[in-house]
Write a protein that holds these residues in place. Structure first.
Motif, PDB file in Angstrom:
ATOM      1  N   ARG A  94      53.971  70.480  29.785  1.00 55.07           N
ATOM      2  CA  ARG A  94      52.785  69.950  29.088  1.00 55.07           C
ATOM      3  C   ARG A  94      51.848  69.231  30.044  1.00 55.07           C
ATOM      4  O   ARG A  94      50.635  69.328  29.921  1.00 55.07           O
ATOM      5  N   LEU A  95      52.420  68.481  30.983  1.00 51.81           N
ATOM      6  CA  LEU A  95      51.608  67.770  31.974  1.00 51.81           C
ATOM      7  C   LEU A  95      50.788  68.753  32.801  1.00 51.81           C
ATOM      8  O   LEU A  95      49.581  68.579  32.972  1.00 51.81           O
ATOM      9  N   ILE A  96      51.433  69.794  33.273  1.00 54.72           N
ATOM     10  CA  ILE A  96      50.739  70.786  34.105  1.00 54.72           C
ATOM     11  C   ILE A  96      49.674  71.514  33.288  1.00 54.72           C
ATOM     12  O   ILE A  96      48.524  71.645  33.722  1.00 54.72           O
ATOM     13  N   ARG A  97      50.052  71.950  32.106  1.00 49.99           N
ATOM     14  CA  ARG A  97      49.093  72.656  31.250  1.00 49.99           C
ATOM     15  C   ARG A  97      47.923  71.747  30.888  1.00 49.99           C
ATOM     16  O   ARG A  97      46.762  72.159  30.926  1.00 49.99           O
ATOM     17  N   GLY A  98      48.219  70.491  30.551  1.00 45.24           N
ATOM     18  CA  GLY A  98      47.163  69.539  30.214  1.00 45.24           C
ATOM     19  C   GLY A  98      46.236  69.264  31.375  1.00 45.24           C
ATOM     20  O   GLY A  98      45.029  69.071  31.195  1.00 45.24           O
ATOM     21  N   TYR A  99      46.797  69.249  32.575  1.00 47.57           N
ATOM     22  CA  TYR A  99      45.996  69.035  33.780  1.00 47.57           C
ATOM     23  C   TYR A  99      44.950  70.141  33.927  1.00 47.57           C
ATOM     24  O   TYR A  99      43.780  69.864  34.214  1.00 47.57           O
ATOM     25  N   LEU A 104      44.096  78.063  30.497  1.00 40.51           N
ATOM     26  CA  LEU A 104      44.183  78.958  29.348  1.00 40.51           C
ATOM     27  C   LEU A 104      45.341  79.938  29.499  1.00 40.51           C
ATOM     28  O   LEU A 104      46.069  80.213  28.536  1.00 40.51           O
ATOM     29  N   ILE A 105      45.513  80.452  30.704  1.00 36.70           N
ATOM     30  CA  ILE A 105      46.632  81.367  30.960  1.00 36.70           C
ATOM     31  C   ILE A 105      47.964  80.637  30.762  1.00 36.70           C
ATOM     32  O   ILE A 105      48.887  81.168  30.143  1.00 36.70           O
ATOM     33  N   ALA A 106      48.056  79.412  31.267  1.00 36.10           N
ATOM     34  CA  ALA A 106      49.281  78.622  31.110  1.00 36.10           C
ATOM     35  C   ALA A 106      49.552  78.312  29.642  1.00 36.10           C
ATOM     36  O   ALA A 106      50.709  78.252  29.215  1.00 36.10           O
TER      37      ALA A 106
END
Length: 126
Positions: A3-8, A50-52
């Motif tokens: 979630r952290l990576i995607r949110g970033y 978006l891909i993540a």
């Protein structure tokens, strides 16, 4: 951590607005001298988000590759700046602007995402 990576990456528009409205470039500091490239990189980072979001299983790989590339580009930008300092020291031209705290913040953000991505990759491999 996913979630952290995607949110970033999905939060890239916030970084873009902070850059455009307030001149705070902590996401793409290595492209300060090339505004069109900086905008393209923001778009690229958001597309990665978006891909993540659509492919959660790719999130760690995306984070590791992009943040690793980001850190590499930061290193190259510091090397170019240092070369400019050496050139300026031997000529009558003024010194180039120093690498600022925004580049350091960019490095820290990228290193955190790279570390989180690497940790996820190692956990999946085990």
């Amino acid at each position: 951590m996913v979630r952290l990576i995607r949110g970033y990456y999905l939060g890239t528009p916030v970084f873009f607005l902070a850059d455009v409205l307030f001149g705070v470039s902590v996401r793409v500091a290595f492209l300060d001298q090339w505004p069109a490239g900086k905008t393209a990189y923001y778009i690229f980072a958001f597309i990665l988000g978006l891909i993540a979001w659509r492919r959660p299983e790719w999130t760690a790989k995306i984070g590791l590759l992009e943040s690793g590339g980001n850190v590499a580009l930061l290193i190259v930008s510091v090397m170019v700046w240092y070369g400019g300092v050496l050139d300026a020291a031997g000529s009558e031209f003024g010194m180039p602007a120093a690498v600022g705290p925004q580049a350091l913040a960019n490095f820290v953000f990228s290193a955190i995402i790279a570390g989180a991505s690497y940790t996820i990759q190692r956990a999946r491999a085990a």
